[in-house]
Write a protein that holds these residues in place. Structure first.
Motif, PDB file in Angstrom:
ATOM      1  N   ASN A   2       0.836  -1.191   0.000  1.00 21.55           N
ATOM      2  CA  ASN A   2       0.000   0.000   0.000  1.00 21.55           C
ATOM      3  C   ASN A   2       0.877   1.249   0.000  1.00 21.55           C
ATOM      4  O   ASN A   2       1.811   1.377   0.797  1.00 21.55           O
ATOM      5  N   ALA A   3       0.575   2.192  -0.905  1.00 21.03           N
ATOM      6  CA  ALA A   3       1.427   3.365  -1.076  1.00 21.03           C
ATOM      7  C   ALA A   3       1.425   4.249   0.166  1.00 21.03           C
ATOM      8  O   ALA A   3       2.471   4.773   0.572  1.00 21.03           O
ATOM      9  N   ALA A   4       0.264   4.432   0.784  1.00 20.92           N
ATOM     10  CA  ALA A   4       0.190   5.285   1.973  1.00 20.92           C
ATOM     11  C   ALA A   4       1.002   4.692   3.125  1.00 20.92           C
ATOM     12  O   ALA A   4       1.711   5.409   3.844  1.00 20.92           O
ATOM     13  N   LEU A   5       0.916   3.368   3.301  1.00 18.90           N
ATOM     14  CA  LEU A   5       1.698   2.720   4.356  1.00 18.90           C
ATOM     15  C   LEU A   5       3.192   2.818   4.077  1.00 18.90           C
ATOM     16  O   LEU A   5       4.002   3.058   4.988  1.00 18.90           O
ATOM     17  N   LEU A   6       3.573   2.631   2.829  1.00 21.02           N
ATOM     18  CA  LEU A   6       4.988   2.725   2.471  1.00 21.02           C
ATOM     19  C   LEU A   6       5.542   4.121   2.743  1.00 21.02           C
ATOM     20  O   LEU A   6       6.643   4.281   3.293  1.00 21.02           O
ATOM     21  N   LEU A   7       4.784   5.142   2.367  1.00 26.05           N
ATOM     22  CA  LEU A   7       5.234   6.513   2.609  1.00 26.05           C
ATOM     23  C   LEU A   7       5.261   6.834   4.103  1.00 26.05           C
ATOM     24  O   LEU A   7       6.152   7.548   4.587  1.00 26.05           O
ATOM     25  N   ALA A   8       4.296   6.308   4.851  1.00 29.00           N
ATOM     26  CA  ALA A   8       4.275   6.550   6.298  1.00 29.00           C
ATOM     27  C   ALA A   8       5.498   5.937   6.972  1.00 29.00           C
ATOM     28  O   ALA A   8       6.151   6.577   7.817  1.00 29.00           O
ATOM     29  N   ASN A  49       5.675   9.770  -6.493  1.00 32.03           N
ATOM     30  CA  ASN A  49       5.346   9.814  -7.922  1.00 32.03           C
ATOM     31  C   ASN A  49       4.275   8.784  -8.277  1.00 32.03           C
ATOM     32  O   ASN A  49       3.321   9.076  -9.010  1.00 32.03           O
ATOM     33  N   VAL A  50       4.432   7.558  -7.770  1.00 33.12           N
ATOM     34  CA  VAL A  50       3.464   6.502  -8.088  1.00 33.12           C
ATOM     35  C   VAL A  50       2.097   6.834  -7.498  1.00 33.12           C
ATOM     36  O   VAL A  50       1.055   6.624  -8.123  1.00 33.12           O
ATOM     37  N   MET A  51       2.087   7.360  -6.284  1.00 27.55           N
ATOM     38  CA  MET A  51       0.808   7.688  -5.642  1.00 27.55           C
ATOM     39  C   MET A  51       0.091   8.804  -6.394  1.00 27.55           C
ATOM     40  O   MET A  51      -1.138   8.779  -6.532  1.00 27.55           O
ATOM     41  N   ALA A  52       0.841   9.778  -6.896  1.00 24.33           N
ATOM     42  CA  ALA A  52       0.219  10.850  -7.674  1.00 24.33           C
ATOM     43  C   ALA A  52      -0.374  10.310  -8.967  1.00 24.33           C
ATOM     44  O   ALA A  52      -1.482  10.694  -9.368  1.00 24.33           O
ATOM     45  N   LEU A  53       0.340   9.405  -9.642  1.00 23.93           N
ATOM     46  CA  LEU A  53      -0.176   8.834 -10.885  1.00 23.93           C
ATOM     47  C   LEU A  53      -1.393   7.954 -10.623  1.00 23.93           C
ATOM     48  O   LEU A  53      -2.365   7.978 -11.382  1.00 23.93           O
ATOM     49  N   SER A  58      -4.320  10.394 -15.762  1.00 26.84           N
ATOM     50  CA  SER A  58      -3.902  11.265 -16.864  1.00 26.84           C
ATOM     51  C   SER A  58      -3.962  12.749 -16.513  1.00 26.84           C
ATOM     52  O   SER A  58      -3.412  13.572 -17.224  1.00 26.84           O
ATOM     53  N   GLU A  59      -4.618  13.099 -15.405  1.00 25.36           N
ATOM     54  CA  GLU A  59      -4.715  14.494 -14.980  1.00 25.36           C
ATOM     55  C   GLU A  59      -3.699  14.826 -13.889  1.00 25.36           C
ATOM     56  O   GLU A  59      -3.874  15.794 -13.138  1.00 25.36           O
ATOM     57  N   ALA A  60      -2.640  14.053 -13.786  1.00 27.85           N
ATOM     58  CA  ALA A  60      -1.664  14.225 -12.704  1.00 27.85           C
ATOM     59  C   ALA A  60      -0.622  15.286 -12.991  1.00 27.85           C
ATOM     60  O   ALA A  60       0.271  15.489 -12.158  1.00 27.85           O
ATOM     61  N   GLY A  61      -0.686  15.957 -14.140  1.00 28.18           N
ATOM     62  CA  GLY A  61       0.345  16.927 -14.495  1.00 28.18           C
ATOM     63  C   GLY A  61       0.534  18.028 -13.469  1.00 28.18           C
ATOM     64  O   GLY A  61       1.639  18.189 -12.915  1.00 28.18           O
ATOM     65  N   PRO A  62      -0.497  18.830 -13.141  1.00 32.15           N
ATOM     66  CA  PRO A  62      -0.311  19.883 -12.128  1.00 32.15           C
ATOM     67  C   PRO A  62       0.066  19.341 -10.759  1.00 32.15           C
ATOM     68  O   PRO A  62       0.868  19.952 -10.045  1.00 32.15           O
ATOM     69  N   HIS A  63      -0.492  18.188 -10.389  1.00 30.88           N
ATOM     70  CA  HIS A  63      -0.185  17.606  -9.079  1.00 30.88           C
ATOM     71  C   HIS A  63       1.260  17.111  -9.028  1.00 30.88           C
ATOM     72  O   HIS A  63       1.923  17.220  -7.991  1.00 30.88           O
ATOM     73  N   MET A  64       1.746  16.579 -10.137  1.00 28.76           N
ATOM     74  CA  MET A  64       3.143  16.150 -10.188  1.00 28.76           C
ATOM     75  C   MET A  64       4.080  17.354 -10.097  1.00 28.76           C
ATOM     76  O   MET A  64       5.112  17.312  -9.413  1.00 28.76           O
ATOM     77  N   ILE A 296       2.687   3.071 -15.715  1.00 29.49           N
ATOM     78  CA  ILE A 296       3.817   3.310 -14.822  1.00 29.49           C
ATOM     79  C   ILE A 296       3.446   2.740 -13.453  1.00 29.49           C
ATOM     80  O   ILE A 296       2.564   3.264 -12.767  1.00 29.49           O
ATOM     81  N   GLU A 297       4.131   1.661 -13.081  1.00 28.25           N
ATOM     82  CA  GLU A 297       3.920   1.041 -11.786  1.00 28.25           C
ATOM     83  C   GLU A 297       5.119   1.319 -10.888  1.00 28.25           C
ATOM     84  O   GLU A 297       5.983   2.125 -11.215  1.00 28.25           O
ATOM     85  N   GLY A 298       5.150   0.636  -9.749  1.00 30.81           N
ATOM     86  CA  GLY A 298       6.231   0.855  -8.803  1.00 30.81           C
ATOM     87  C   GLY A 298       7.602   0.532  -9.371  1.00 30.81           C
ATOM     88  O   GLY A 298       8.583   1.246  -9.123  1.00 30.81           O
ATOM     89  N   LYS A 299       7.696  -0.539 -10.164  1.00 37.26           N
ATOM     90  CA  LYS A 299       8.992  -0.924 -10.730  1.00 37.26           C
ATOM     91  C   LYS A 299       9.502   0.134 -11.695  1.00 37.26           C
ATOM     92  O   LYS A 299      10.681   0.519 -11.655  1.00 37.26           O
ATOM     93  N   SER A 300       8.631   0.601 -12.577  1.00 34.58           N
ATOM     94  CA  SER A 300       9.052   1.608 -13.557  1.00 34.58           C
ATOM     95  C   SER A 300       9.455   2.907 -12.869  1.00 34.58           C
ATOM     96  O   SER A 300      10.491   3.499 -13.183  1.00 34.58           O
ATOM     97  N   ALA A 301       8.638   3.356 -11.913  1.00 32.93           N
ATOM     98  CA  ALA A 301       8.953   4.604 -11.219  1.00 32.93           C
ATOM     99  C   ALA A 301      10.239   4.473 -10.407  1.00 32.93           C
ATOM    100  O   ALA A 301      11.024   5.421 -10.309  1.00 32.93           O
ATOM    101  N   SER A 302      10.467   3.293  -9.821  1.00 30.81           N
ATOM    102  CA  SER A 302      11.707   3.113  -9.067  1.00 30.81           C
ATOM    103  C   SER A 302      12.921   3.158  -9.981  1.00 30.81           C
ATOM    104  O   SER A 302      13.985   3.659  -9.590  1.00 30.81           O
ATOM    105  N   LEU A 303      12.778   2.655 -11.202  1.00 31.74           N
ATOM    106  CA  LEU A 303      13.888   2.751 -12.155  1.00 31.74           C
ATOM    107  C   LEU A 303      14.196   4.206 -12.494  1.00 31.74           C
ATOM    108  O   LEU A 303      15.362   4.588 -12.644  1.00 31.74           O
ATOM    109  N   PHE A 304      13.163   5.032 -12.622  1.00 33.81           N
ATOM    110  CA  PHE A 304      13.384   6.453 -12.874  1.00 33.81           C
ATOM    111  C   PHE A 304      14.174   7.088 -11.730  1.00 33.81           C
ATOM    112  O   PHE A 304      15.136   7.835 -11.947  1.00 33.81           O
ATOM    113  N   VAL A 305      13.764   6.776 -10.502  1.00 36.43           N
ATOM    114  CA  VAL A 305      14.421   7.372  -9.341  1.00 36.43           C
ATOM    115  C   VAL A 305      15.840   6.837  -9.184  1.00 36.43           C
ATOM    116  O   VAL A 305      16.753   7.573  -8.800  1.00 36.43           O
ATOM    117  N   VAL A 306      16.045   5.549  -9.489  1.00 31.59           N
ATOM    118  CA  VAL A 306      17.401   4.983  -9.424  1.00 31.59           C
ATOM    119  C   VAL A 306      18.312   5.659 -10.447  1.00 31.59           C
ATOM    120  O   VAL A 306      19.472   5.995 -10.156  1.00 31.59           O
TER     121      VAL A 306
END
Length: 458
Positions: A2-8, A49-53, A58-64, A296-306
């Motif tokens: 869960n994204a919220a738990l991971l961020l917490a 990033n993943v939680m925002a997406l 598709s409307e995540a541009g301003p939030h990102m 874009i899932e967790g694996k793809s986003a993690s590759l971007f951050v790596v």
């Protein structure tokens, strides 16, 4: 997860590290706590990033853009908070705080100035202790909100939403992810390298004073933060690809001015401001852009951050090493120009891969449509055959019923005539067997009556 738990959990680890760092007396324990904070911040970057997406799609541009603006605002405000708490000279401490990495060319420029007015050690340690406590408490407070958000989320709904989003996948998904990995490596590496070494460049090559060099560094990060804030509103009516192209063009133009005309003061100031502004929107716009073409899932986003973290770690180290060996060459400016050229060359390739036609999907769609058409035709044929068969059976039934009625009538008339006429006349009447042909139905209690009833029912 869960994204919220991971961020917490990640922010809880960051708060714990910040609380423990001021009390460290051993380098090994300090290294462990710094590693915990680094890992937690990596999780925060990826998970945010993943939680925002996942939340806005598709409307995540301003939030990102708002998410990454918060990073820039925090990087801008934290040194100011540390400067206020330190109690020293504001300009000297601000220059020291913003200058996150120093070249091996010269010692820290503010070392001599700071040594002339030393602050009491216990007073200085106490002020920095409060800086860690304030920031750690703030992060702990935010982590509590993420735990509350986790308790309110519906995991089944999130999983169904995530599974529904997995259908959209580009034809060249992994090559596109790999190129974006390299793209972010060069982009973030160039951003951190310039922000880290521009102070030293201004002092050594441009021969600026310490206050002017600190102001130049503030211009870079200030333009970076302001442009990210403006991008929140710009993303509402500008497509991500438009923002990326504008940023890349401004990046190449400004880095060219810095690499070849930095000996002019006006070119150095203007190029630094434009370069900081052009670097502001590339990362959030890149994630929003690629999300339009593939999932874009967790694996793809993690590759971007790596990739971004590798650029942040490797490129400044390489620049510092080369600058130490070649004292007369402005390696920092040439690196900014080279990385800008690399990003400009990579983006058209990624754009072409992202817009590649979905051959496999079209074949699957055409095959499925053909299969549906064949099934529909077969259903129509079967229905028509059933209707014709039912119609034929109905006609046969009506013919049998009509024939049975005629036979019954004829047998009834014959039996009446037999019962009412003389034996001689009855012998002249045709036998029922002659009427029915081979049917073994006879009047009275003849042995063929039972069989006759069975044939009659058939």
């Amino acid at each position: 997860m869960n994204a919220a738990l991971l961020l917490a959990v990640s922010m809880l680890g960051t708060a714990a590290g910040l609380y423990g760092i001021p009390w460290c007396k051993e380098s090994l324990l300090l290294t462990v706590l710094m590693s915990v904070i680094g890992g937690s911040m990596g999780i925060l970057d990826t998970g945010g990033n993943v939680m925002a997406l996942n939340t806005w799609g598709s409307e995540a541009g301003p939030h990102m853009q708002a998410l990454h603006f918060s990073f820039a605002a925090g990087a801008f405000l934290a040194p100011i908070l540390a400067t206020v708490d330190s109690g020293g000279s504001k300009s000297e401490e601000l220059a020291r705080a913003e200058k996150t990495n120093q070249s091996v060319l010269t010692p820290v420029p503010t070392a001599s100035a700071a040594s002339t007015t030393p602050a009491p050690r216990d007073h200085q340690d106490g002020n920095f202790l409060w800086s860690y406590i304030i920031i750690g408490t703030y992060i702990l407070f935010i982590s509590v909100f993420f735990f509350v958000l986790y308790s309110k989320t519906n995991s089944a709904r999130d999983k169904s939403k995530a599974s529904a989003q997995k259908g959209k996948r580009a034809k060249h998904h992994w090559p596109l992810i790999g190129l974006m990995f390299v793209f972010f490596l060069f982009y973030v590496g160039a951003e951190v390298t310039y922000g880290s070494y521009v102070y030293t460049y201004a002092v050594v090559f441009a021969e600026m004073t310490e206050s002017e060099a600190a102001a130049l560094n503030s211009v870079f990060w200030g333009a970076f933060a302001v442009c990210r804030g403006a991008a929140i509103f710009g993303a509402a009516f500008l497509a991500p690809v438009t923002m990326i192209i504008m940023s890349l063009v401004c990046s190449v133009a400004s880095s060219s001015a810095l690499a070849f005309f930095a000996h002019f003061r006006a070119s150095l100031w203007a190029g630094t401001a434009v370069y900081g502004a052009s670097m502001a929107t590339i990362f959030p716009s890149g994630i929003s852009w690629i999300e339009q073409y593939t999932v874009i899932e967790g694996k793809s986003a993690s590759l971007f951050v790596v990739g971004a973290a590798l650029g942040e770690m490797c490129i400044p180290v390489a620049v510092g090493y080369l600058q130490g060996r070649f004292h007369d060459i402005p390696v920092v400016m040439y690196t900014a120009f080279a990385t800008s050229v690399m990003t400009v060359l990579l983006f058209p390739v990624m754009y072409k891969l992202a817009n590649a036609p979905q051959d496999s999907d079209s074949e699957v769609v055409s095959e499925s449509e053909t299969r549906k058409a064949l099934l529909s035709n077969s259903r129509l044929t079967e229905d028509e055959e059933d209707e014709e068969e039912v119609r034929a059976w109905n006609d046969a039934d009506f013919e049998v019923i009509e024939m049975n009625d005629k036979l019954k009538n004829s047998l009834t008339d014959t039996s009446l005539r037999i019962s009412g006429d003389s034996p001689a006349e009855a012998s002249l009447q045709p036998h029922p067997d002659d009427i029915l042909g081979d049917a073994p139905v006879v009047a009275g209690g003849s042995p063929g009556r039972q069989n006759g009833n069975v044939d009659w029912e058939k």
